[in-house]
Design a protein around this motif. Structure first.
Motif, mmCIF file in Angstrom:
data_model
loop_
_atom_site.group_PDB
_atom_site.id
_atom_site.type_symbol
_atom_site.label_atom_id
_atom_site.label_comp_id
_atom_site.label_asym_id
_atom_site.label_seq_id
_atom_site.Cartn_x
_atom_site.Cartn_y
_atom_site.Cartn_z
ATOM 1 N N VAL A 121 0.836 -1.208 0.000
ATOM 2 C CA VAL A 121 0.000 0.000 0.000
ATOM 3 C C VAL A 121 0.870 1.256 0.000
ATOM 4 N N TYR A 138 -9.423 10.092 -0.851
ATOM 5 C CA TYR A 138 -9.337 8.672 -1.190
ATOM 6 C C TYR A 138 -8.360 7.921 -0.278
ATOM 7 N N VAL A 141 -10.116 6.334 2.578
ATOM 8 C CA VAL A 141 -10.793 5.086 2.210
ATOM 9 C C VAL A 141 -9.787 3.943 2.222
ATOM 10 N N ILE A 142 -8.611 4.174 1.619
ATOM 11 C CA ILE A 142 -7.544 3.149 1.592
ATOM 12 C C ILE A 142 -7.111 2.812 3.012
ATOM 13 N N ARG A 143 -6.947 3.865 3.838
ATOM 14 C CA ARG A 143 -6.527 3.661 5.237
ATOM 15 C C ARG A 143 -7.569 2.839 5.990
ATOM 16 N N SER A 144 -8.839 3.118 5.763
ATOM 17 C CA SER A 144 -9.922 2.377 6.423
ATOM 18 C C SER A 144 -9.918 0.900 6.016
ATOM 19 N N ILE A 145 -9.733 0.656 4.704
ATOM 20 C CA ILE A 145 -9.666 -0.729 4.216
ATOM 21 C C ILE A 145 -8.483 -1.450 4.840
ATOM 22 N N LEU A 146 -7.354 -0.741 4.918
ATOM 23 C CA LEU A 146 -6.138 -1.304 5.527
ATOM 24 C C LEU A 146 -6.375 -1.676 6.990
ATOM 25 N N ILE A 148 -9.282 -2.373 8.404
ATOM 26 C CA ILE A 148 -10.225 -3.504 8.463
ATOM 27 C C ILE A 148 -9.487 -4.819 8.210
ATOM 28 N N ILE A 149 -8.641 -4.838 7.167
ATOM 29 C CA ILE A 149 -7.883 -6.062 6.853
ATOM 30 C C ILE A 149 -6.964 -6.431 8.013
ATOM 31 N N ASN A 150 -6.311 -5.423 8.601
ATOM 32 C CA ASN A 150 -5.429 -5.702 9.738
ATOM 33 C C ASN A 150 -6.203 -6.149 10.965
#
Length: 197
Positions: A121, A138, A141-146, A148-150
């Motif tokens: 990322v 944006y 959004v990427i940080r939020s997805i990161l 969630i995955i973590n």
């Protein structure tokens, strides 16, 4: 082909069949604890990277944090392993501090995926994606997805830890969760009280 399967089986098992993996780990007297603890410290540092100031030099902050985390991490893991082992024995467990420490180290295995994810990322979106920022866009959004995955990787790590504690101490699922949770909750309470002083 058989040689490849032998090499990949421990990786597959620790991710998808941890009970089988722990049997193999303790049968072979595994020697990978040092690497796993370093992985855990690096992963922990990346997980906390969103607290860094947006003007700070990310890589300098990360390297210093990783070094500190690795030094403190060993002491923390040994102490945490000793407390878990003691609590497990109070609940009828039969494992040792060493076996508990081994389980804790292997529970960091999902950290390999977490570190690779962070590096991927950062290489695509730049270091701002994991810095604490008030800007909305944006990258948020990427940080939020990161995150969630973590979060899912942390749950996976906890699953490996619980399974390992059940295996080495021969206790029930609920007792394993209890002996892991008690010291964690106690530390949270202590840190909360210290911040109020």
């Amino acid at each position: 082909m058989n040689h490849l399967n032998i090499n990949l089986n421990p990786i597959y098992n620790i991710l998808f069949a941890p009970k089988v993996a722990f049997k193999d780990i303790f049968d072979r007297k595994d020697k990978h604890l040092f690497i796993l603890i370093i992985v855990g410290c690096i992963w922990h540092t990346f997980n906390n990277a969103t607290n860094y100031n947006s003007n700070a030099r990310l890589w300098t902050s990360l390297i210093v944090s990783i070094l500190i985390s690795c030094l403190i991490g060993w002491v923390f893991l040994l102490a945490y392993s000793a407390v878990i082992s003691w609590l497990a024995k109070l609940n009828g467990g039969s494992g040792s501090v060493r076996s508990t420490f081994t389980v804790m180290a292997w529970s960091f295995f999902p950290g390999f995926i977490g570190i690779l994810l962070y590096l991927l990322v950062i290489s695509i979106f730049g270091s701002d994606v994991i810095k604490n920022s008030t800007a909305i866009g944006y990258l948020d959004v990427i940080r939020s997805i990161l995150l969630i995955i973590n979060g899912l990787l942390n749950i996976w790590s906890l699953f490996i830890l619980v399974t390992g504690i059940i295996y080495v101490h021969q206790i029930s699922v609920w007792r394993a969760i209890l002996v892991i949770a008690i010291p964690f909750v106690a530390m949270l309470l202590i840190f909360s009280l210290l911040t109020l002083i």
